[in-house]
Design a protein around this motif. Structure first.
Motif, PDB file in Angstrom:
ATOM      1  N   PHE A   1      10.495   5.904  -7.539  1.00  0.00           N
ATOM      2  CA  PHE A   1       8.952   5.648  -7.334  1.00  0.00           C
ATOM      3  C   PHE A   1       8.857   3.922  -7.025  1.00  0.00           C
ATOM      4  O   PHE A   1       9.573   3.488  -7.561  1.00  0.00           O
ATOM      5  CB  PHE A   1       8.100   6.207  -8.305  1.00  0.00           C
TER       6      PHE A   1
ATOM      7  N   ASP B   1       6.958   2.025  -8.384  1.00  0.00           N
ATOM      8  CA  ASP B   1       6.873   1.198  -9.294  1.00  0.00           C
ATOM      9  C   ASP B   1       8.367   0.692  -9.886  1.00  0.00           C
ATOM     10  O   ASP B   1       8.542  -0.259 -10.708  1.00  0.00           O
ATOM     11  CB  ASP B   1       6.216   1.695 -10.668  1.00  0.00           C
TER      12      ASP B   1
ATOM     13  N   ALA C   1       0.651  -1.208   0.242  1.00  0.00           N
ATOM     14  CA  ALA C   1       0.073  -0.074   0.021  1.00  0.00           C
ATOM     15  C   ALA C   1       0.791   1.051  -0.069  1.00  0.00           C
ATOM     16  O   ALA C   1       0.308   2.232   0.790  1.00  0.00           O
ATOM     17  CB  ALA C   1      -1.040   0.029   1.135  1.00  0.00           C
ATOM     18  N   LEU C   2       1.838   1.160  -0.777  1.00  0.00           N
ATOM     19  CA  LEU C   2       2.720   2.620  -0.929  1.00  0.00           C
ATOM     20  C   LEU C   2       2.047   3.478  -1.752  1.00  0.00           C
ATOM     21  O   LEU C   2       1.028   2.947  -2.610  1.00  0.00           O
ATOM     22  CB  LEU C   2       4.208   2.209  -1.781  1.00  0.00           C
ATOM     23  N   PHE C   3       2.332   4.906  -1.403  1.00  0.00           N
ATOM     24  CA  PHE C   3       1.527   5.717  -2.482  1.00  0.00           C
ATOM     25  C   PHE C   3       2.364   5.964  -3.595  1.00  0.00           C
ATOM     26  O   PHE C   3       3.510   6.235  -3.514  1.00  0.00           O
ATOM     27  CB  PHE C   3       1.675   7.217  -1.425  1.00  0.00           C
ATOM     28  N   ARG C   4       1.638   5.381  -4.585  1.00  0.00           N
ATOM     29  CA  ARG C   4       2.465   5.278  -5.781  1.00  0.00           C
ATOM     30  C   ARG C   4       2.848   6.887  -6.497  1.00  0.00           C
ATOM     31  O   ARG C   4       3.526   6.643  -7.286  1.00  0.00           O
ATOM     32  CB  ARG C   4       1.620   4.586  -6.933  1.00  0.00           C
ATOM     33  N   HIS C   5       2.128   7.684  -6.188  1.00  0.00           N
ATOM     34  CA  HIS C   5       2.619   9.101  -6.796  1.00  0.00           C
ATOM     35  C   HIS C   5       3.931   9.862  -5.988  1.00  0.00           C
ATOM     36  O   HIS C   5       4.002  10.949  -6.171  1.00  0.00           O
ATOM     37  CB  HIS C   5       1.307  10.099  -6.976  1.00  0.00           C
ATOM     38  N   MET C   6       3.943   9.258  -4.925  1.00  0.00           N
ATOM     39  CA  MET C   6       5.285   9.715  -4.219  1.00  0.00           C
ATOM     40  C   MET C   6       6.374   8.941  -4.311  1.00  0.00           C
ATOM     41  O   MET C   6       6.394   7.634  -4.461  1.00  0.00           O
ATOM     42  CB  MET C   6       4.863   9.760  -2.823  1.00  0.00           C
TER      43      MET C   6
END
Lengths: 354, 284
Positions: free
Chosen positions: A133, A135, A84-89
């Motif tokens: 990031f 990803d 559940a990482l914040f993908r936009h950060m």
């Protein structure tokens, strides 16, 4: 006591996930919640975190009653199975999140924040990854970012939901050794959920074994393996032979063989299961009152130990499994069809289920 | 020539698992030309018959400029209003199970299916001075029908489904765990929304905005009933174009059409680039 749970209950519609659970977790302990899927282990973890609310019972964290508090006010670090990482950060901002959302009065200034984040990044060995990031990271790296993000808020307790579930076997083993060392370094009280008994045995100080929303047994690896409180515990923690026997006057009878009742057994008489681990089923040359005959059906060398499948000629027991080390082995090579006598060196009895 | 063409295509080709880059690009260009580009080229051709001076004179007449301002202005305002409303609707539909949710879900598409004239008549009946809502607003000095505000109302009505339908799937896919993670790290619900949920939704929201805007600029049927169509005040460009066509001023009509076309294209290109930038930032 870090976590005190009293009579905790949770229902989801018609399904009861937890039937009155009592549990104490000591300061600095690394505890595993183990059980088959649907046993309520994740629900228990989410209740401790405040991500679910309890129907009844109480939860105290470090002596403070948090039962009515939401996750935001519990100061609990939670690591999700799928990170559940914040993908936009990027990694840095993911980890800094817990500091940035603090109220202005307690929010650290930028230089101090940088310092803190960088310290945690070093702690989880992600140096040089700060600008990446999610990803762009491997599964193991993402897991460590998730852990760092939870650690930066200096949590009262650290909760991990199947922390290694989504990783391949090699990385999983490395990461769980690493988590154990990290825990020994930080001493933050930690609870992790797993369905993998090896993982629980390998990492945890103590294990809580859950089944159908109830605690079956709490103890360290050896207690659970050698003194199971129920046949479920025996079966869940590794392979076990279950032999249908009868119990009368403190004596277990199986065919013509007899054994004394082990101390501390809860059953007193009637139909019982005699439970013996494969490595506790020893081989003897001669028939005796405390052994039973069995015909070898298969024998294999498994590197370090010999694994033998035998047919004990008992109704309802198609085969038993025995494991012997090199020194325990019979002097001659066993062939299918050989008859040997088996003697349980250590065993437990439970009332026959159903 | 052929060699160069092949060369330049292979330079662009994305080496991936999907075959057939050449044929699919060919078909794409063919259909795009037949359906979009050639008709648009006709507008350019027609407008070019005017000559530059006459063209500028046509499109810079006060009436034309006012209509362009109203068309683009109202469409932008309506799309901007639709963003929060559509987001809220999509949020409610995708997050909370409530009785009648399927019904609400189906109702949202209605403005797309409804003949726009019907929408226009319904809205006019509602907001006119003697309408259900208008009769209560008129004493307060609020006049919505036959003003630019009426145009905005009509455009909000027709544009809403576009925002809801682009945001909804993204909201449904969003990992609830990310929000839980934010909560456990101490974020307030507002912080969680602004810092975690909104950045994930933003590209879709912007696409919804672009679609609602595009629909609003091109909208004709519903607007002409509620707008009152007073030149300089509430006359939209599409209506001015029709008026000029009726007066056999084909060149003037196509000149205006060309300006609308270029304006819309420029704005959509801008919004799409912004959206692509946001999306790129979101999942690198």
């Amino acid at each position: 006591m870090s976590i005190e749970i009293r009579n905790l209950r949770k229902r989801f519609g018609g399904f009861t996930a937890l039937h009155g659970v009592d549990l104490d977790i000591h300061d600095g302990e690394l505890m595993a919640l183990l059980g088959p899927s649907g046993c309520g282990k994740t629900t228990l973890l989410r209740l401790i975190a405040g991500l679910e609310s309890a129907d009844a019972g109480s939860i105290h964290l470090h002596g403070r009653d948090v039962t009515a508090l939401g996750a935001r006010h519990r100061g609990v670090g939670f690591v999700f199975q799928h990170y559940a990482l914040f993908r936009h950060m990027n990694v840095f901002e993911n980890i800094a999140f817990g500091l940035r959302v603090r109220p202005r009065a307690t929010r650290p200034r930028e230089p101090e924040l940088r310092q803190k984040v960088e310290r945690v990044i070093d702690l989880v060995q992600l140096g040089g990854m700060a600008q990446r990031f999610p990803d762009q990271l491997s599964g193991g790296q993402r897991q460590r970012v998730a852990l760092a993000r939870a650690l930066i808020i200096e949590p009262n307790v650290l909760l991990l939901d199947e922390p290694f579930g989504a990783l391949d076997a090699q990385v999983r083993r490395q990461l769980r050794r690493w988590l154990r060392r990290l825990h020994d370094e930080l001493h933050v009280t930690s609870v992790f959920v797993t369905h993998d008994q090896d993982e629980a045995l390998d990492v945890a100080d103590r294990i809580v074994l859950l089944n159908h929303g109830r605690i079956e047994q709490i103890g360290n690896a050896q207690q659970l393996q050698d003194r199971p409180a129920s046949s479920f515990v025996g079966r869940f923690l590794g392979e076990i032979n279950q032999l249908p026997a009868s119990l009368a006057e403190e004596r277990i009878s199986l065919g013509d063989s007899h054994w004394p009742l082990p101390a501390g057994s809860e059953v007193k008489s009637g139909a019982v299961d005699l439970c013996v681990r494969p490595y506790d089923l020893h081989w003897t040359e001669r028939a005796g009152p405390s052994s039973f005959p069995a015909t070898v059906t298969d024998a294999r060398w498994l590197g370090g130990r010999y694994r033998v499948e035998l047919d004990p000629a008992l109704a309802g027991v198609p085969y038993v499994t025995a494991e012997w080390s090199r020194t325990q082995m019979p002097p001659r090579e066993l062939q299918a069809g050989d008859v040997v006598h088996l003697q349980p060196a250590r065993y437990a009895v439970f009332a026959r289920a159903g | 020539m052929t060699a160069t063409a092949t060369n330049s295509i292979s330079r662009w080709r994305v080496s991936g698992s999907l075959p057939g880059f050449g044929p699919s690009l060919g078909y794409t260009l063919l259909y795009l030309s037949l359906i979009v580009l050639i008709p648009l080229a006709m507008i350019l051709l027609r407008a070019s018959e005017l000559g530059l001076d006459a063209f500028i004179a046509k499109v810079s007449s006060p009436r034309a400029l006012a209509s362009l301002r109203i068309s683009f202005g109202c469409a932008l305002i309506a799309a901007a209003i639709n963003m929060p409303i559509g987001l809220l609707l999509a949020w409610v539909i995708s997050r909370y199970p409530f009785p009648g949710r399927r019904l609400v879900d189906a109702l949202i598409d209605l403005p797309i299916a409804l003949p726009t004239a019907v929408a226009g008549i319904a809205l006019t009946a509602l907001y006119a001075r003697n309408g259900w809502l208008g009769q209560w607003l008129a004493p307060l000095g609020i006049e919505l029908a036959f003003t630019p505000a009426g145009i905005v109302i009509a455009l909000v009505f027709v544009g809403l489904p576009f925002v809801v339908r682009t945001v909804q799937p993204v909201l449904q896919d969003i990992e609830h765990e990310q929000e839980e993670a934010a909560e456990s790290l101490g974020a307030t619900p507002l912080q969680t929304f602004v810092r975690v949920s909104l950045p994930t939704i933003a590209p879709a929201l912007l696409t919804g905005f672009a679609l609602a805007f595009a629909r609003g600029v091109g909208e004709y049927g519903s607007v002409i009933f509620i707008a009152g169509n007073m030149p300089m005040i509430s006359e939209i460009t599409p209506l001015l174009i029709v008026t000029q066509l009726e007066q056999y001023d084909y060149a003037g009509a196509t000149a205006l059409a060309l300006v609308m076309l270029l304006g819309s294209f420029a704005l959509l290109l801008l919004i799409n680039s912004l959206q692509a930038w946001l999306a790129h930032r979101g999942r690198r």
